[in-house]
Design a protein around this motif. Structure first.
Motif, PDB file in Angstrom:
ATOM      1  N   GLN A   1       0.803  -1.216   0.000  1.00  0.00           N
ATOM      2  CA  GLN A   1       0.000   0.000   0.000  1.00  0.00           C
ATOM      3  C   GLN A   1       0.847   1.283   0.000  1.00  0.00           C
ATOM      4  N   PRO A   2       1.966   1.344   0.757  1.00  0.00           N
ATOM      5  CA  PRO A   2       2.757   2.590   0.760  1.00  0.00           C
ATOM      6  C   PRO A   2       3.288   3.004  -0.608  1.00  0.00           C
TER       7      PRO A   2
ATOM      8  N   LEU B   1      -9.219  -3.960 -11.513  1.00  0.00           N
ATOM      9  CA  LEU B   1      -9.957  -5.120 -12.021  1.00  0.00           C
ATOM     10  C   LEU B   1     -10.195  -6.176 -10.954  1.00  0.00           C
ATOM     11  N   GLN B   2      -9.187  -6.412 -10.096  1.00  0.00           N
ATOM     12  CA  GLN B   2      -9.250  -7.568  -9.210  1.00  0.00           C
ATOM     13  C   GLN B   2      -9.486  -7.236  -7.734  1.00  0.00           C
ATOM     14  N   ASN B   3      -9.456  -5.935  -7.403  1.00  0.00           N
ATOM     15  CA  ASN B   3      -9.711  -5.559  -6.009  1.00  0.00           C
ATOM     16  C   ASN B   3     -10.374  -4.186  -5.991  1.00  0.00           C
ATOM     17  N   ALA B   4     -11.621  -4.154  -6.481  1.00  0.00           N
ATOM     18  CA  ALA B   4     -12.347  -2.883  -6.629  1.00  0.00           C
ATOM     19  C   ALA B   4     -12.505  -2.162  -5.292  1.00  0.00           C
ATOM     20  N   ARG B   5     -12.660  -2.931  -4.206  1.00  0.00           N
ATOM     21  CA  ARG B   5     -12.841  -2.309  -2.880  1.00  0.00           C
ATOM     22  C   ARG B   5     -11.587  -1.519  -2.482  1.00  0.00           C
ATOM     23  N   PHE B   6     -10.424  -2.133  -2.704  1.00  0.00           N
ATOM     24  CA  PHE B   6      -9.187  -1.438  -2.350  1.00  0.00           C
ATOM     25  C   PHE B   6      -8.990  -0.217  -3.252  1.00  0.00           C
TER      26      PHE B   6
ATOM     27  N   SER C   1     -11.256   1.672  -4.470  1.00  0.00           N
ATOM     28  CA  SER C   1     -12.135   2.722  -3.957  1.00  0.00           C
ATOM     29  C   SER C   1     -11.490   3.431  -2.760  1.00  0.00           C
ATOM     30  N   LEU C   2     -10.864   2.638  -1.860  1.00  0.00           N
ATOM     31  CA  LEU C   2     -10.178   3.230  -0.697  1.00  0.00           C
ATOM     32  C   LEU C   2      -8.991   4.080  -1.143  1.00  0.00           C
ATOM     33  N   LEU C   3      -8.250   3.591  -2.130  1.00  0.00           N
ATOM     34  CA  LEU C   3      -7.098   4.326  -2.640  1.00  0.00           C
ATOM     35  C   LEU C   3      -7.542   5.640  -3.279  1.00  0.00           C
ATOM     36  N   LEU C   4      -8.662   5.588  -3.995  1.00  0.00           N
ATOM     37  CA  LEU C   4      -9.209   6.782  -4.640  1.00  0.00           C
ATOM     38  C   LEU C   4      -9.551   7.843  -3.593  1.00  0.00           C
ATOM     39  N   SER C   5     -10.170   7.403  -2.503  1.00  0.00           N
ATOM     40  CA  SER C   5     -10.535   8.330  -1.422  1.00  0.00           C
ATOM     41  C   SER C   5      -9.289   8.915  -0.773  1.00  0.00           C
ATOM     42  N   GLN C   6      -8.266   8.060  -0.565  1.00  0.00           N
ATOM     43  CA  GLN C   6      -7.020   8.529   0.043  1.00  0.00           C
ATOM     44  C   GLN C   6      -6.366   9.601  -0.828  1.00  0.00           C
ATOM     45  N   MET C   7      -6.331   9.370  -2.151  1.00  0.00           N
ATOM     46  CA  MET C   7      -5.695  10.314  -3.068  1.00  0.00           C
ATOM     47  C   MET C   7      -6.473  11.627  -3.123  1.00  0.00           C
ATOM     48  N   ALA C   8      -7.819  11.527  -3.082  1.00  0.00           N
ATOM     49  CA  ALA C   8      -8.639  12.738  -3.092  1.00  0.00           C
ATOM     50  C   ALA C   8      -8.339  13.583  -1.855  1.00  0.00           C
TER      51      ALA C   8
END
Length: 963
Positions: free
Chosen positions: A756-757, A788-793, A795-802
């Motif tokens: 993740q980092p 493609l393979q981990n849509a939930r993660f 989504s979390l990454l998208l929120s973190q970047m925003a």
């Protein structure tokens, strides 16, 4: 530091620093280290080492500390730099007088004066050269010698500077002192020659030392002190005088006894004369043109005629041969194929060469090389008889052709034969024809001549390709000679097998090879023959594999020298590499012996490198069965790749290669294999040329057992990668990212969390439009896996970047899709292009206005993907996804192909779970569009499709017509 009060204290500490008692020595060294930056310390040292009444060891140490201080603190910009006042005083003190009585200290003082001169001369030290020039004129022998010694070291140091401004200063210096240097050299040379004539050897030895030093000065001035030296009459006069002086010195050697103190120094001076010529030719080939004729006449006369008998010695012959070789091979003397493109200087040099190398001259050189210099000497024959291993190692081990006579003669022969092959081929063939048929065993000279001629034919193999029917020669003559068992014929048997080794890659019919293998097998019974590694066809060699391997192994056990063991191991490795898996029935004995050999070679790292290479090929040949070697193999890998162990300097490269092939062929991950990875963290910190193999090893662990491996090492790896990415090349950056991509491929659920980092920087790289295509392609591959393979993660990454960027989630998503579509051409790998299409399509169906706004781009990428992967079935006329895989098939391997490793099989099995290879892009697009249509209704979907170019829509419909 007050000079008067400090001198006594410093002298006392220096005396303690010469002690053998570490309890006294260590504190003294610490104190001296503290004083290094104290003002006045070097002035005290100068007073101490110039005081001849003090202990020699103390003065020696004072000189060394002074010399080291110049390196560290003399330059103005250095931390704790010496003051200008102290440096002025020191410079004056260093050249006050040249009367040091101890040779070793005198040399060190000369070197440290040269070090100061490198920085300060001539600008801050204009008086240095005039002082030296005056000092070498004095009558006092000691003072004259010491000044001349310093003059040489200063000249040598200033000549080595390469900046344009420094070169200009050296040119100016040379112009001002060259005449003096020539007259100085001539004076000392004439004095020496007169003293030799009168038989005063002691005086002659002193004069010869001064001749040598003044010649060293002239060498540096002549070679490095002029831009175009051929325009300077004095320079060319000196160079022509070199030949006359050489003749005089060579004649002198006749009258000087071998044990005389002059003899060794005389030979050094003669060699220095030749170095002047060689250096001048190397630096100024066109200026040397006027010397070509004389150089060739001189060298050929002394080396290839009776003129040299009784006066030449081995090192002189080597230097003369190097001079001939450099003239023959010199690129500056070779005209272009189109003569008009050649410079006048080149044409002039070529004309001189051509005029000199007439047929009689070339014939005589060729004959003398072969029948005189190629001949094995009595000493060599005795050595071979008494210690064949040492003889073979000495003969084959030296690659320094510049300094050893036999390699030098062979290289000269090769170069001359290459340059004048049309002239020399008939000469050599005539020599071969004269040796046809049997040889009288009682005639040792005839045997040695045949050995020498065969050596020449082997060296000239490529040049003789069209002139020698080697197959016929092998069948009619050479094969029979291999079968002569007489003890005196050993040199010929050995030479013939070497000769075949030279020709086998040039011209040798494959149907003759079985006969050759039979002959080699018989020869391996003789332990005094050279073991050659031949090219071979595996199918022809297999009938001989067992016996050959057994004989080679026996030889490996019997030989005692490291070089020989390394050579035999190399041949064994070649055999194992070529026959691959077919070696398995025969390696048991070798596998049992290698641990013992490894233990015995603890002090011989190069032999251990050879063992590692053998192990690499063994593991590849054994495949999954190499697991049985782990008790020996894994500790070897552990030691070779542990940077805290001194041997890693030698073993690391081969150790990493062995580690990699061990993983690639491992059927499963063992605790011991997992534990070795502890070495990797330090290896990644090295950031050396071995990084690429390190990344391959990491990937191999991921493919072998990702869950166990990542559970133990993911956190450490992630930290190492974060550090590496701060300062790494683009290629290295891609290698790191590929590891992350493989983690996501193997473990799409836990992989993103473990690394993740690293992912925010990947995301930022995409939306910022990373400028390097290969890096951008890898970024998109990683993000494609997550999306493609981990849509939930995702989504979390998208929120973190925003949150980090202070923007809305939809805005960030829109920017990412837009950049993805824009930079799709950066992706060249079909797998990644299909992955991108699948990933972006996975955002559908959606009511999100941003995704709908980017719908056109998503469809464009999808159609591009279809063009990449869809192939038309010629029978049905329908399209199918060429990347789909339904089951694992063992590939059929031809003889020239390597069988698949365990890792290759693991990758195939992984592909069976990869969406890129299990999901039909055609089907996926159809389903996603259908779902989007159901979500929006017919009218809304139609409006969405109208945003797509009509040509793209038409292509899409053609691909989807089966649904």
């Amino acid at each position: 530091m007050d000079l008067n009060s400090a001198s006594t204290v410093v002298l006392q500490v220096l005396t303690q620093a010469t002690s053998q008692d570490t309890a006294v020595l260590k504190p003294a060294e610490e104190q001296l280290k503290q004083w290094e930056t104290q003002p006045g310390f070097y002035s005290v040292l100068l007073n101490i080492f110039t005081n001849h009444s003090l202990d020699v060891n103390v003065r020696w140490l004072a000189v060394l500390y002074f010399k080291n201080g110049i390196d560290r603190y003399w330059r103005r910009v250095a931390p704790h730099a010496l003051s200008e006042e102290e440096k002025t005083s020191l410079r004056a003190g260093l050249i006050t007088n040249f009367n040091e009585p101890v040779n070793q200290i005198a040399t060190q003082i000369s070197v440290l004066i040269a070090k100061v001169a490198r920085v300060d001369c001539p600008r801050q030290w204009p008086e240095l050269i005039p002082t030296l020039v005056e000092s070498v004129k004095v009558q006092d022998d000691l003072q004259q010698h010491r000044a001349l010694l310093t003059f040489y070291h200063v000249t040598k140091t200033l000549a080595s500077k390469r900046l344009a401004a420094d070169r200009k200063l050296f040119y100016d210096l040379t112009s001002s002192i060259y005449s003096f240097a020539c007259s100085l050299w001539n004076h000392h040379t004439d004095t020496f020659l007169q003293q030799i004539c009168t038989g005063d050897e002691a005086a002659a030895a002193n004069s010869l030392e001064r001749t040598l030093l003044s010649l060293k000065v002239l060498r540096k001035l002549t070679v490095h002190g002029f831009v175009e030296p051929h325009w300077n009459a004095e320079v060319m006069g000196f160079l022509h005088a070199v030949f006359e002086r050489l003749k005089q010195f060579l004649e002198c050697s006749r009258s000087i006894r071998a044990e005389s103190i002059c003899r060794d120094r005389l030979e050094k001076t003669i060699i220095l004369f030749t170095k002047v010529l060689l250096d001048f030719l190397d630096q100024h080939p066109f200026s040397f043109t006027a010397l070509i004729q004389r150089s060739l006449e001189f060298s050929v006369s002394y080396v290839f005629t009776e003129a040299g008998e009784g006066v030449v010695f081995e090192q002189f012959i080597v230097q003369c041969m190097n001079l001939i070789k450099m003239i023959v091979k010199n690129y500056a003397y070779k005209p272009s194929k189109n003569i008009e493109d050649s410079s006048p200087e080149t044409l002039e040099a070529h004309k001189i060469k051509t005029a000199f190398f007439t047929y009689p001259t070339l014939m005589e050189i060729c004959r003398r090389l072969v029948t005189h210099y190629f001949l094995l000497t009595k000493e060599e024959l005795t050595m071979w008889e008494e210690d064949p291993e040492s003889f073979t190692v000495e003969e084959t081990g030296g690659d320094s052709w510049k300094y050893s006579l036999r390699p030098c003669t062979e290289v000269l022969f090769i170069d001359i034969f290459h340059e004048y092959n049309q002239t020399l081929t008939p000469v050599l063939l005539e020599m071969v024809h004269s040796l046809q048929g049997s040889t009288n065993m009682e005639n040792t000279n005839a045997i040695l001549i045949k050995d020498a001629v065969y050596n020449a034919v082997g060296l000239a193999a490529y040049e003789l390709f069209d002139s020698v029917d080697f197959d016929q020669w092998f069948k009619n003559q050479l094969l029979a000679e291999l079968q002569v068992s007489h003890d005196r014929y050993k040199p010929i048997r050995r030479r013939v097998i070497w000769l075949i080794g030279q020709w086998i890659s040039v011209k040798f019919k494959s149907d003759l090879r079985p006969v050759l293998y039979e002959a080699i097998r018989n020869l391996l019974q003789d332990r005094d023959l050279v073991v050659n590694d031949f090219e071979f066809r595996t199918d022809q060699f297999l009938p001989y594999l067992e016996s050959m391997f057994t004989l080679l192994f026996q030889l490996l056990q019997e030989v005692t020298q490291c070089d020989t063991k390394m050579h035999v191991l190399h041949v064994l490795s070649c055999v194992i590499e070529r026959v691959n898996m077919q070696i398995r029935p025969y390696v048991g004995c070798l596998v049992q012996y290698l641990p013992l050999l490894w233990k015995q070679s603890e002090e011989h790292n190069m032999l251990r490198c050879a063992i590692l290479t053998t192990l690499i090929h063994l593991v590849q040949g054994l495949g999954a069965d190499s697991k049985n070697l782990y008790p020996f193999l894994l500790p070897v890998i552990q030691l070779s790749t542990d940077v805290s162990q001194p041997p890693h300097v030698y073993l690391l490269e081969d150790g990493l290669e062995l580690w990699l092939v061990t993983l690639e062929n491992s059927p499963c991950l063992t605790p011991e294999l997992l534990r070795i990875f502890q070495n990797m963290s330090a290896l990644l910190e090295l950031s050396s040329e071995n990084l690429k193999n390190c990344f391959k090893i990491i990937n191999a662990y991921i493919f072998l057992s990702s869950s166990e491996f990542l559970q133990m090492y993911a956190a450490d790896l992630c930290r190492s990668f974060c550090e590496l990415l701060k300062d790494i090349t683009t290629e290295g950056q891609v290698q790191v990212l590929k590891v992350v991509e493989n983690v996501l491929k193997v473990n799409p659920v836990l992989g993103p969390q473990m690394f993740q980092p690293l992912l925010p920087s990947v995301f930022r790289g995409i939306i910022d439009g990373e400028r390097y295509p290969v890096v951008m392609s890898t970024y998109l591959g990683i993000m494609g896996r997550v999306l493609l393979q981990n849509a939930r993660f995702f989504s979390l990454l998208l929120s973190q970047m925003a949150c980090e960027l202070g923007q809305e989630v939809d805005q960030i998503l829109g920017n990412m899709i837009e950049m993805w579509v824009d930079r799709m051409d950066n992706i060249t790998q079909p797998e990644r292009r299909k992955l991108s299409a699948l990933a972006l399509l996975s955002l559908l169906p959606s009511l999100n206005s941003v995704i709908q706004d980017k719908f056109c781009g998503i469809i464009n990428i999808s159609v591009e993907g279809l063009h990449d992967v869809m192939t038309e079935d010629s029978e049905t006329g329908t399209y199918k996804d060429c990347m789909l895989m339904s089951h694992f098939e063992e590939p059929k391997v031809t003889e020239d192909e390597e069988p698949p490793t365990e890792q290759d099989k693991r990758k195939k099995m992984l592909a069976l779970k990869d969406p890129v290879h299990t999901v039909s892009l055609q089907q996926f697009i159809y389903e996603k569009l259908k779902a989007q249509q159901e979500l929006l209704g017919e009218q809304g979907f139609h409006a969405l499709m109208e945003t797509v170019d009509t040509e793209i829509v038409a292509q899409l419909q053609e691909f989807l017509q089966v649904f």
